[in-house]
Design an enzyme around this catalytic site. Structure first.
Site, PDB file in Angstrom:
ATOM      1  N   LYS A 146       0.813  -1.227   0.000  1.00  0.00           N
ATOM      2  CA  LYS A 146       0.000   0.000   0.000  1.00  0.00           C
ATOM      3  C   LYS A 146       0.844   1.274   0.000  1.00  0.00           C
ATOM      4  CE  LYS A 146      -4.486  -1.443   1.578  1.00  0.00           C
ATOM      5  NZ  LYS A 146      -4.299  -2.871   1.950  1.00  0.00           N
TER       6      LYS A 146
ATOM      7  N   GLU B  40      -9.645   7.464   3.823  1.00  0.00           N
ATOM      8  CA  GLU B  40     -10.583   6.578   4.495  1.00  0.00           C
ATOM      9  C   GLU B  40      -9.857   5.262   4.724  1.00  0.00           C
ATOM     10  OE1 GLU B  40     -10.455   6.634   1.166  1.00  0.00           O
ATOM     11  OE2 GLU B  40     -10.148   4.461   0.980  1.00  0.00           O
TER      12      GLU B  40
ATOM     13  N   SER C 214       1.335  -9.925  -1.186  1.00  0.00           N
ATOM     14  CA  SER C 214       1.048  -8.497  -1.010  1.00  0.00           C
ATOM     15  C   SER C 214       1.425  -7.945   0.353  1.00  0.00           C
ATOM     16  CB  SER C 214      -0.433  -8.226  -1.290  1.00  0.00           C
ATOM     17  OG  SER C 214      -1.260  -9.048  -0.491  1.00  0.00           O
TER      18      SER C 214
END
Ligand SMILES: *Cc1c(COP(=O)(O)O)cnc(C)c1O
Length: 393
Positions: A89, A111, A377
């Site tokens: 991320k 968010e 990931s």
């Protein structure tokens, strides 16, 4: 056929910018600027330098020997779990905060559901010395206390969303409301390849460093920059978009997307959007979306908080509709077993999201000569309590 976004912001019939008129100036400013700014050499230099020295890129492409022997095929893991903050991320939040700075923005909002994107955003705001406000559903704040603490430690303000089901969808509504009210000084960092155009394309480009590195690393290790298969889990779809990006137009590379089936695709407790979704609009883009007959968004469920999302990004909706990618769905139980297997066969405890991608090894038969790249990931530290409860460790 191209699988990339067109100049109108669409992937086939999916995408676009379905936004309230009040939001138009913000999104339009971004649309006009993002390609120009990100193409500037000074932007590229700063982005690349931070990816290298701050995130720790390039992440290794690791040949998983024991796993390969067991499944009689060549399995490589792209180690996004080794990124700073523990997942892919941060590639995106670094890209977006550099863009925000160049747009002259001083206040960052985001968010978050499980808190992973909130942490990645709070991290880059600390790095750049910018104010950070993260909207999070009140229920999620209770469920994800360690990530709330991380965000606060990093200097972010966590604002609870108190309406509706008090989860991600409601946090997103609050963030959009904030952006409408603060159009001049505020930049909204979205955490996946979702939202109105240009977000899906912008986030895919920032994450595309994953497939760029895979190509270089495979060329070195296999003498061929293309694998036979590239596999990734899909929540909103950002790690998958990054892993697929430079292979999209090369049809010799098979693309597999793994979704969370939760308790089972037909159980009513699932997040398998490609199997259950219909065309609809969510977070400002037209895409596949789990919804009731009268168009109400269905609450998704998965044991992994990062895959617990009722839609997929428009790029993935198009990859599904065109058949370019094969979509499979994996239950909680299958994913948890693969999380345990990867831990004990390779010494890598994966995020439960990533563990879903590995379950492809049960679902599909690969040839001994196939090169299969699985995008790992994120790491499993954040999921330890879920693993403990599930396996009674
Ligand atoms: C957030 C997250 C995901 C899901 O998000 P995508 O946008 O689909 O990549 C997957 N894996 C990990 C480790 C995550 O933190």
């Amino acid at each position: 056929m191209s699988y990339h976004v067109n100049e109108k912001g669409y992937y086939g019939q999916f995408g676009g910018a379905y936004i309230p008129e009040m939001l138009y100036p913000n999104v339009e400013e971004l649309r006009q600027q993002y390609l120009k700014i990100t193409a500037e050499p000074s932007f590229q230099e700063e982005f690349d330098a931070l990816l290298k020295d701050y995130v720790g890129r390039p992440t290794p492409l690791y040949f998983a020997e024991r796993l390969s022997a067991k499944y009689n095929t060549k399995i490589y893991l792209k180690r996004e779990d080794l990124c700073h903050t523990g997942a892919h991320k941060v590639n995106n939040t670094i890209g977006q905060i550099l863009l925000a700075k160049r747009l002259g923005k001083t206040r960052i909002i985001a968010e978050t559901g499980a808190g992973q994107h909130g942490v990645a955003t709070a991290t880059v705001c600390a790095l750049m010395g910018l104010q950070c406000i993260v909207y999070m559903g009140e229920i999620d704040i209770e469920r994800q206390a360690p990530n709330v603490a991380r965000m606060k430690m990093l200097g972010a303000e966590v604002r609870p969303a108190l309406s509706g089901s008090r989860t991600l969808k409601d946090a997103t509504n609050e963030a959009i409301r904030d952006w409408i009210n603060n159009p001049v000084d505020t930049y909204y960092i979205i955490g996946s390849v979702v939202g109105p155009h240009p977000y899906p394309d912008m986030v895919a480009r920032f994450q595309s460093v994953i497939s760029k590195e895979i190509k270089e690393q495979l060329l070195e290790k296999e003498g061929n920059e293309n694998p036979d298969y590239v596999v990734a889990c899909v929540g909103g779809g950002s790690n998958a978009a990054g892993a697929y990006y430079h292979f999209l137009d090369d049809e010799n590379v098979n693309i597999i997307a793994v979704e969370a089936a939760g308790l089972g695709v037909d159980s009513g407790e699932s997040a398998a959007t490609s199997a259950l979704g219909k065309i609809g609009v969510i977070h400002g883009s037209k895409t596949l979306l789990m919804q009731s007959l009268d168009g109400q968004i269905t609450e998704p469920y998965s044991i992994s908080a990062g895959l617990d999302y009722p839609g997929v990004g428009p790029m993935h909706a198009n990859l599904f509709a065109t058949g370019r990618a094969e979509f499979i769905s994996i239950t909680d139980d299958q994913a948890m077993q693969f999380g345990l297997q990867l831990s004990q066969m390779e010494g890598i405890i994966p995020a439960i999201e990533s563990a879903h991608a590995f379950a492809v090894l049960d679902q599909k038969q690969f040839k001994p000569t196939d090169v299969v790249v699985i995008n790992l990931s994120g790491r499993g530290d954040k999921d330890l309590n879920t693993y403990i409860d599930y396996f009674k460790l």
